[in-house]
Design a protein around this motif. Structure first.
Motif, PDB file in Angstrom:
ATOM      1  N   LEU A 114       0.759  -1.235  -0.072  1.00 14.24           N
ATOM      2  CA  LEU A 114      -0.048  -0.272   0.046  1.00 14.24           C
ATOM      3  C   LEU A 114       1.036   1.254  -0.141  1.00 14.24           C
ATOM      4  N   ALA A 115       0.626   2.156  -0.949  1.00  9.61           N
ATOM      5  CA  ALA A 115       1.384   3.424  -1.021  1.00  9.61           C
ATOM      6  C   ALA A 115       0.299   4.503  -0.953  1.00  9.61           C
ATOM      7  N   ILE A 116       0.601   5.486  -0.064  1.00 15.37           N
ATOM      8  CA  ILE A 116      -0.030   6.722   0.186  1.00 15.37           C
ATOM      9  C   ILE A 116       0.727   7.866  -0.118  1.00 15.37           C
ATOM     10  N   ALA A 117       0.186   8.850  -0.878  1.00 12.97           N
ATOM     11  CA  ALA A 117       1.011  10.075  -1.249  1.00 12.97           C
ATOM     12  C   ALA A 117       0.417  11.487  -0.988  1.00 12.97           C
ATOM     13  N   ARG A 118       1.088  12.138  -0.533  1.00 12.22           N
ATOM     14  CA  ARG A 118       0.724  13.883  -0.752  1.00 12.22           C
ATOM     15  C   ARG A 118       1.311  14.399  -1.977  1.00 12.22           C
ATOM     16  N   VAL A 119       0.624  15.323  -2.560  1.00 12.42           N
ATOM     17  CA  VAL A 119       1.209  16.152  -3.946  1.00 12.42           C
ATOM     18  C   VAL A 119       1.110  17.602  -3.369  1.00 12.42           C
ATOM     19  N   PHE A 120       2.544  18.151  -3.357  1.00 10.02           N
ATOM     20  CA  PHE A 120       2.627  19.569  -3.079  1.00 10.02           C
ATOM     21  C   PHE A 120       2.968  20.330  -4.459  1.00 10.02           C
ATOM     22  N   THR A 121       2.466  21.599  -4.489  1.00  9.68           N
ATOM     23  CA  THR A 121       3.229  22.276  -5.837  1.00  9.68           C
ATOM     24  C   THR A 121       4.431  22.795  -5.086  1.00  9.68           C
ATOM     25  N   GLN A 122       5.202  23.471  -5.704  1.00  9.68           N
ATOM     26  CA  GLN A 122       6.582  24.059  -5.331  1.00  9.68           C
ATOM     27  C   GLN A 122       6.376  25.058  -4.103  1.00  9.68           C
ATOM     28  N   ASP A 123       5.250  25.849  -4.264  1.00 17.55           N
ATOM     29  CA  ASP A 123       5.129  26.955  -3.114  1.00 17.55           C
ATOM     30  C   ASP A 123       4.356  26.342  -1.958  1.00 17.55           C
ATOM     31  N   GLY A 124       4.426  25.086  -2.130  1.00 14.57           N
ATOM     32  CA  GLY A 124       3.864  24.358  -0.826  1.00 14.57           C
ATOM     33  C   GLY A 124       2.303  24.268  -0.524  1.00 14.57           C
ATOM     34  N   VAL A 125       1.580  24.576  -1.658  1.00  9.43           N
ATOM     35  CA  VAL A 125       0.169  23.857  -1.513  1.00  9.43           C
ATOM     36  C   VAL A 125       0.029  22.512  -1.827  1.00  9.43           C
ATOM     37  N   LEU A 126      -0.934  21.971  -0.663  1.00  8.10           N
ATOM     38  CA  LEU A 126      -1.214  20.636  -1.007  1.00  8.10           C
ATOM     39  C   LEU A 126      -2.457  20.575  -1.946  1.00  8.10           C
ATOM     40  N   ALA A 127      -1.981  20.078  -3.256  1.00  5.53           N
ATOM     41  CA  ALA A 127      -2.985  19.987  -4.251  1.00  5.53           C
ATOM     42  C   ALA A 127      -3.705  18.730  -4.427  1.00  5.53           C
ATOM     43  N   ALA A 128      -3.208  17.651  -3.923  1.00  3.15           N
ATOM     44  CA  ALA A 128      -4.048  16.241  -4.010  1.00  3.15           C
ATOM     45  C   ALA A 128      -3.470  15.439  -3.274  1.00  3.15           C
ATOM     46  N   SER A 129      -4.091  14.173  -3.058  1.00  2.00           N
ATOM     47  CA  SER A 129      -3.698  12.997  -2.118  1.00  2.00           C
ATOM     48  C   SER A 129      -3.980  11.838  -3.190  1.00  2.00           C
ATOM     49  N   VAL A 130      -2.966  10.667  -2.931  1.00  4.08           N
ATOM     50  CA  VAL A 130      -3.107   9.778  -3.976  1.00  4.08           C
ATOM     51  C   VAL A 130      -3.014   8.322  -3.107  1.00  4.08           C
ATOM     52  N   ALA A 131      -3.793   7.288  -3.147  1.00  8.77           N
ATOM     53  CA  ALA A 131      -3.553   6.162  -2.520  1.00  8.77           C
ATOM     54  C   ALA A 131      -3.704   5.016  -3.712  1.00  8.77           C
ATOM     55  N   GLN A 132      -2.714   3.924  -3.298  1.00 10.19           N
ATOM     56  CA  GLN A 132      -2.489   2.667  -4.512  1.00 10.19           C
ATOM     57  C   GLN A 132      -2.104   1.537  -3.763  1.00 10.19           C
ATOM     58  N   GLU A 133      -2.896   0.458  -3.931  1.00  7.50           N
ATOM     59  CA  GLU A 133      -2.314  -0.845  -3.535  1.00  7.50           C
ATOM     60  C   GLU A 133      -2.166  -1.688  -4.732  1.00  7.50           C
ATOM     61  N   GLY A 134      -1.137  -2.423  -4.545  1.00 10.87           N
ATOM     62  CA  GLY A 134      -0.634  -3.178  -5.838  1.00 10.87           C
ATOM     63  C   GLY A 134       0.298  -4.405  -5.461  1.00 10.87           C
ATOM     64  N   LEU A 135       0.073  -5.319  -6.616  1.00 16.16           N
ATOM     65  CA  LEU A 135       1.035  -6.493  -6.344  1.00 16.16           C
ATOM     66  C   LEU A 135       2.204  -6.511  -6.273  1.00 16.16           C
ATOM     67  N   ILE A 136       2.956  -6.849  -5.243  1.00 20.82           N
ATOM     68  CA  ILE A 136       4.427  -6.936  -5.159  1.00 20.82           C
ATOM     69  C   ILE A 136       5.002  -8.319  -4.827  1.00 20.82           C
ATOM     70  N   ARG A 137       4.855  -9.248  -5.899  1.00 20.08           N
ATOM     71  CA  ARG A 137       4.949 -10.450  -5.836  1.00 20.08           C
ATOM     72  C   ARG A 137       6.508 -11.086  -5.977  1.00 20.08           C
ATOM     73  N   ARG A 138       7.104 -11.592  -5.277  1.00 13.00           N
ATOM     74  CA  ARG A 138       8.552 -12.227  -5.523  1.00 13.00           C
ATOM     75  C   ARG A 138       8.180 -13.526  -6.190  1.00 13.00           C
ATOM     76  N   ARG A 139       8.473 -13.724  -7.610  1.00  8.11           N
ATOM     77  CA  ARG A 139       8.338 -15.057  -8.178  1.00  8.11           C
ATOM     78  C   ARG A 139       9.694 -15.660  -8.329  1.00  8.11           C
TER      79      ARG A 139
END
Length: 285
Positions: free
Chosen positions: A259-284
């Motif tokens: 599970l990955a969660i991310a905050r997205v900031f513009t260069q002047d410090g504005v919190l513009a978006a938030s993102v979340a993603q779960e993915g397969l991370i399987r070692r074969r």
């Protein structure tokens, strides 16, 4: 994949087939499956095409069901779930070969005034001080270098560091990564174009943060990695062709999933978006 900002805009332009029905084009690519950010961005645009422009996308929630075929176009079928005074909701199914490969639900809102607060952007080096991702692949001797330069030229990505190297030590959060990203070129002033371009780019690098404590990368031989779901909350308007900080953290990995969660900031410090993603991370092995 798109080699420039203009190519990216062209890729995300949809063909109207019928009421609530659209067709998305495919890029010239060597990838074996459709990039998740592409189908998410095209689906968001399909939803927006059926929504009053007075409403602005504030969130999307989606599931990747099947790998997309890069050889045929994608059909987007939009269901109009709600058209209220404040909010509008759309559900989009993306199909290929008669099968659903992706589902998205997007919510739109009429802009209004309200309470305001946000996290403070972390103290990070400027984008110009980050490491170009292609240069980082070259330094590692990674086979990903040529693929990166061929497939992802429409994006400018600068690596800041991760919790193993480059970021302040924090044992309570062992899986972190930070990058600066922007579209590599100039987009128009259409806000929807920036939301779509950001959605396209937002599928990149997230699952890499889930692997930071484990000494492997997405491209490590024997790794099977794929996005399972993807969510974006759009907080404030911003331009995808100007630098934004992708502040990523993975609070958990278990059962072959990260599970990955991310905050997205513009260069002047504005919190513009938030993102979340779960993915397969399987070692074969």
């Amino acid at each position: 994949m798109p080699a420039s900002a203009d190519d990216l805009v062209a890729l995300l332009d949809l063909e109207d087939l019928d009421l609530n029905l659209f067709r998305g084009r495919q890029p010239d690519t060597a990838l074996q499956r459709v990039f998740g950010g592409q189908v998410a961005a095209q689906a968001l645009l399909a939803a927006a095409r059926t929504t009053d422009p007075a409403y602005v996308a504030h969130s999307l929630h989606s599931y990747f069901l099947l790998p997309g075929d890069t050889a045929v176009p994608i059909i987007y079928d939009v269901e109009r779930l709600r058209d209220g005074r404040s909010f509008a909701t759309r559900r989009v199914v993306a199909r290929q070969h008669g099968r659903a490969i992706y589902y998205l639900t997007a919510n739109f809102q009429r802009p209004e005034e309200g309470f305001e607060h946000q996290d403070v952007m972390p103290d990070v080096p400027a984008p110009e001080e980050g490491i170009d991702l292609g240069a980082m692949f070259r330094a590692r001797g990674s086979g990903n270098t040529a693929e990166w330069e061929r497939e992802w030229a429409a994006l400018d990505v600068r690596y800041v560091g991760n919790s193993q190297q480059g970021l302040p030590e924090d044992p309570s959060r062992p899986a972190r990564a930070r990058l600066w990203i922007r579209v590599n070129g100039e987009l128009s002033d259409d806000p929807l174009q920036h939301l779509a371009a950001f959605t396209y780019a937002s599928d990149m690098t997230l699952l890499g943060s889930t692997l930071v404590p484990h000494g492997v990368h997405i491209s490590t031989p024997g790794m099977q990695v794929a996005s399972l779901d993807h969510t974006v909350w759009f907080h404030r308007p911003f331009r995808a062709d100007q630098w934004w900080l992708y502040d990523q953290e993975s609070p958990s990995a278990s059962g072959g999933r990260g599970l990955a969660i991310a905050r997205v900031f513009t260069q002047d410090g504005v919190l513009a978006a938030s993102v979340a993603q779960e993915g397969l991370i399987r070692r074969r092995d």
